[in-house]
Design an enzyme around this catalytic site. Structure first.
Site, mmCIF file in Angstrom:
data_model
loop_
_atom_site.group_PDB
_atom_site.id
_atom_site.type_symbol
_atom_site.label_atom_id
_atom_site.label_comp_id
_atom_site.label_asym_id
_atom_site.label_seq_id
_atom_site.Cartn_x
_atom_site.Cartn_y
_atom_site.Cartn_z
ATOM 1 N N ASN A 1 12.495 46.855 -16.418
ATOM 2 C CA ASN A 1 11.502 46.150 -15.609
ATOM 3 C C ASN A 1 10.476 47.179 -15.135
ATOM 4 O O ASN A 1 10.734 47.946 -14.207
ATOM 5 C CB ASN A 1 12.206 45.478 -14.416
ATOM 6 C CG ASN A 1 11.220 44.825 -13.458
ATOM 7 O OD1 ASN A 1 10.052 44.620 -13.799
ATOM 8 N ND2 ASN A 1 11.681 44.506 -12.254
ATOM 9 N N TRP A 2 9.316 47.175 -15.809
ATOM 10 C CA TRP A 2 8.300 48.199 -15.485
ATOM 11 C C TRP A 2 7.547 47.895 -14.192
ATOM 12 O O TRP A 2 6.764 48.717 -13.726
ATOM 13 C CB TRP A 2 7.302 48.312 -16.640
ATOM 14 C CG TRP A 2 7.869 48.984 -17.862
ATOM 15 C CD1 TRP A 2 9.143 49.472 -18.015
ATOM 16 C CD2 TRP A 2 7.191 49.259 -19.093
ATOM 17 N NE1 TRP A 2 9.289 50.027 -19.264
ATOM 18 C CE2 TRP A 2 8.102 49.907 -19.950
ATOM 19 C CE3 TRP A 2 5.896 49.014 -19.547
ATOM 20 C CZ2 TRP A 2 7.759 50.327 -21.237
ATOM 21 C CZ3 TRP A 2 5.546 49.422 -20.836
ATOM 22 C CH2 TRP A 2 6.475 50.070 -21.671
ATOM 23 N N LYS A 3 7.713 46.687 -13.676
ATOM 24 C CA LYS A 3 6.973 46.266 -12.473
ATOM 25 C C LYS A 3 5.466 46.468 -12.698
ATOM 26 O O LYS A 3 5.008 46.227 -13.812
ATOM 27 C CB LYS A 3 7.498 47.006 -11.244
ATOM 28 C CG LYS A 3 9.025 46.930 -11.164
ATOM 29 C CD LYS A 3 9.591 47.357 -9.857
ATOM 30 C CE LYS A 3 11.119 47.263 -9.916
ATOM 31 N NZ LYS A 3 11.766 47.500 -8.644
ATOM 32 N N HIS B 1 12.874 37.660 -8.956
ATOM 33 C CA HIS B 1 13.085 39.056 -8.534
ATOM 34 C C HIS B 1 12.830 39.166 -7.020
ATOM 35 O O HIS B 1 11.940 38.476 -6.492
ATOM 36 C CB HIS B 1 12.136 39.976 -9.303
ATOM 37 C CG HIS B 1 12.462 41.424 -9.106
ATOM 38 N ND1 HIS B 1 12.084 42.107 -7.987
ATOM 39 C CD2 HIS B 1 13.170 42.294 -9.866
ATOM 40 C CE1 HIS B 1 12.535 43.356 -8.068
ATOM 41 N NE2 HIS B 1 13.197 43.489 -9.195
ATOM 42 N N GLU C 1 11.296 41.209 -5.282
ATOM 43 C CA GLU C 1 9.915 41.546 -4.896
ATOM 44 C C GLU C 1 9.020 40.303 -4.946
ATOM 45 O O GLU C 1 8.093 40.169 -4.155
ATOM 46 C CB GLU C 1 9.384 42.674 -5.802
ATOM 47 C CG GLU C 1 10.040 44.006 -5.446
ATOM 48 C CD GLU C 1 10.174 44.984 -6.598
ATOM 49 O OE1 GLU C 1 9.529 44.798 -7.644
ATOM 50 O OE2 GLU C 1 10.962 45.944 -6.440
ATOM 51 N N GLU D 1 21.225 41.975 -7.946
ATOM 52 C CA GLU D 1 20.434 43.111 -7.502
ATOM 53 C C GLU D 1 20.411 43.158 -5.976
ATOM 54 O O GLU D 1 19.554 42.515 -5.348
ATOM 55 C CB GLU D 1 19.002 42.982 -8.007
ATOM 56 C CG GLU D 1 18.862 43.012 -9.505
ATOM 57 C CD GLU D 1 17.508 43.583 -9.896
ATOM 58 O OE1 GLU D 1 17.488 44.665 -10.496
ATOM 59 O OE2 GLU D 1 16.492 42.977 -9.561
ATOM 60 N N GLY E 1 15.132 50.449 -5.780
ATOM 61 C CA GLY E 1 14.103 51.463 -5.555
ATOM 62 C C GLY E 1 14.387 52.383 -4.389
ATOM 63 O O GLY E 1 13.471 53.025 -3.868
ATOM 64 N N SER F 1 18.598 50.911 -8.392
ATOM 65 C CA SER F 1 18.749 52.371 -8.470
ATOM 66 C C SER F 1 19.688 52.832 -9.591
ATOM 67 O O SER F 1 20.454 53.776 -9.427
ATOM 68 C CB SER F 1 19.213 52.945 -7.128
ATOM 69 O OG SER F 1 18.203 52.778 -6.147
ATOM 70 N N GLY G 1 14.741 49.500 -13.122
ATOM 71 C CA GLY G 1 13.350 49.556 -12.687
ATOM 72 C C GLY G 1 12.766 50.937 -12.950
ATOM 73 O O GLY G 1 12.414 51.279 -14.081
ATOM 74 N N GLY G 2 12.683 51.740 -11.903
ATOM 75 C CA GLY G 2 12.059 53.069 -11.965
ATOM 76 C C GLY G 2 12.437 53.894 -13.186
ATOM 77 O O GLY G 2 11.560 54.433 -13.884
HETATM 78 P P1 PGA Z 1 15.126 50.169 -9.485
HETATM 79 O O1 PGA Z 1 14.629 48.658 -9.623
HETATM 80 O O2 PGA Z 1 15.943 50.464 -10.712
HETATM 81 O O3 PGA Z 1 13.868 50.975 -9.422
HETATM 82 O O4 PGA Z 1 15.941 50.236 -8.258
HETATM 83 C C1 PGA Z 1 15.456 47.661 -10.128
HETATM 84 C C2 PGA Z 1 14.755 46.341 -10.111
HETATM 85 O O5 PGA Z 1 13.993 46.067 -9.186
HETATM 86 O O6 PGA Z 1 14.929 45.526 -11.013
#
Ligand code: PGA
Length: 240
Positions: A8-10, A93, A95, A163, A169, A201, A222-223
């Site tokens: 997930n590149w956001k 998600h 966010e 999640e 994050g 994370s 994510g990251g």
């Molecule tokens: P993260 O994000 O790996 O940067 O914690 C995960 C996500 O939001 O899907």
């Protein structure tokens, strides 16, 4: 079932050149890996440029709107992303729930719309730090799943991603034991055979534990998914 690893590149990276570069590097390394389903979810604007040659990778959208078409300025329909080559769509998600006020009802409509368009929803659930502290994790996750899937009968092709919000994050991942407990809890009341993934994370040093010990069916990253070497290490760690 093959493990599923989702990138997930956001809202990253900052330009197309970088996006293509990351995509190409991952694609090159993944070409010989048949034991995992690797799904890249870039921002919408990068879907088209990478879609013509995805190799062994699959594509997913980070979001969709629930209407098919019409006067919804700024929105993207499920069919539009399906036409671009997406097989999956991340829905709900945290966010989106936090910054765009997505409720369980909206999430439910989006899951229905995705299934309708033949997209596999990657349905995200998870509790906040406060909910966890007040011992409400199971209650919250159960409510999100029940409401998110309300009125949905045919559940061919659905993925649930657990999640915990406090782990996203933050560099503060969920312990393997806790992830295992939540995986079992979710499977207990979810439709049978649905893959349950962990996200929050994830990096190459903790990835194997979630799949091999906690028995999750894969990961939502994510990251770390924007760093090709690290992401490839994550994929390798769970299949080797
Ligand atoms: P993260 O994000 O790996 O940067 O914690 C995960 C996500 O939001 O899907």
């Amino acid at each position: 079932m093959k493990p599923i690893i989702i990138a997930n590149w956001k809202m990253n990276p900052e330009n197309l050149e970088e996006a293509e570069n990351i995509f190409e590097l991952i694609k090159k390394e993944i070409k010989d890996i048949k034991k995992a389903e690797v799904i890249i979810c870039p921002p919408f604007v990068y879907l088209s440029p990478v879609a013509s040659d995805i190799g062994e990778l699959s594509l997913g959208a980070q979001n969709i709107f629930f209407e098919e078409k019409g006067a919804y300025t700024g929105e993207i329909s499920p069919k539009m992303v399906k036409d671009l080559g997406c097989k999956y769509a991340i829905i709900g998600h945290s966010e989106r729930r936090k910054y765009f006020n997505e409720t369980d009802e909206i999430v439910n409509k989006k899951i229905k719309a995705a299934l309708e368009a033949d997209l596999i929803p990657i349905f995200c659930v998870g509790e906040t730090e406060e909910e966890r502290k007040s011992d409400k994790t199971e209650e919250v996750v159960k409510r999100q799943i029940e409401r998110g899937l309300e009125g949905i009968q045919v559940l061919r092709g659905l993925i649930i991603a657990y999640e915990p919000i406090w782990a996203i994050g933050t560099g503060n991942p969920c312990s393997v034991e806790e992830a295992k407990k939540m995986g079992l809890f979710i499977r207990n009341f979810s439709p049978e055979g649905i893959p349950v993934l962990y996200g929050g994370s994830v990096n190459s040093s903790n990835s194997a534990g979630y799949v091999k010990e906690a028995k999750m069916n894969g990961l939502l990253v994510g990251g770390a998914s924007l760093i090709p070497d690290e992401f490839i290490e994550i994929v390798k760690s769970i299949i080797e």
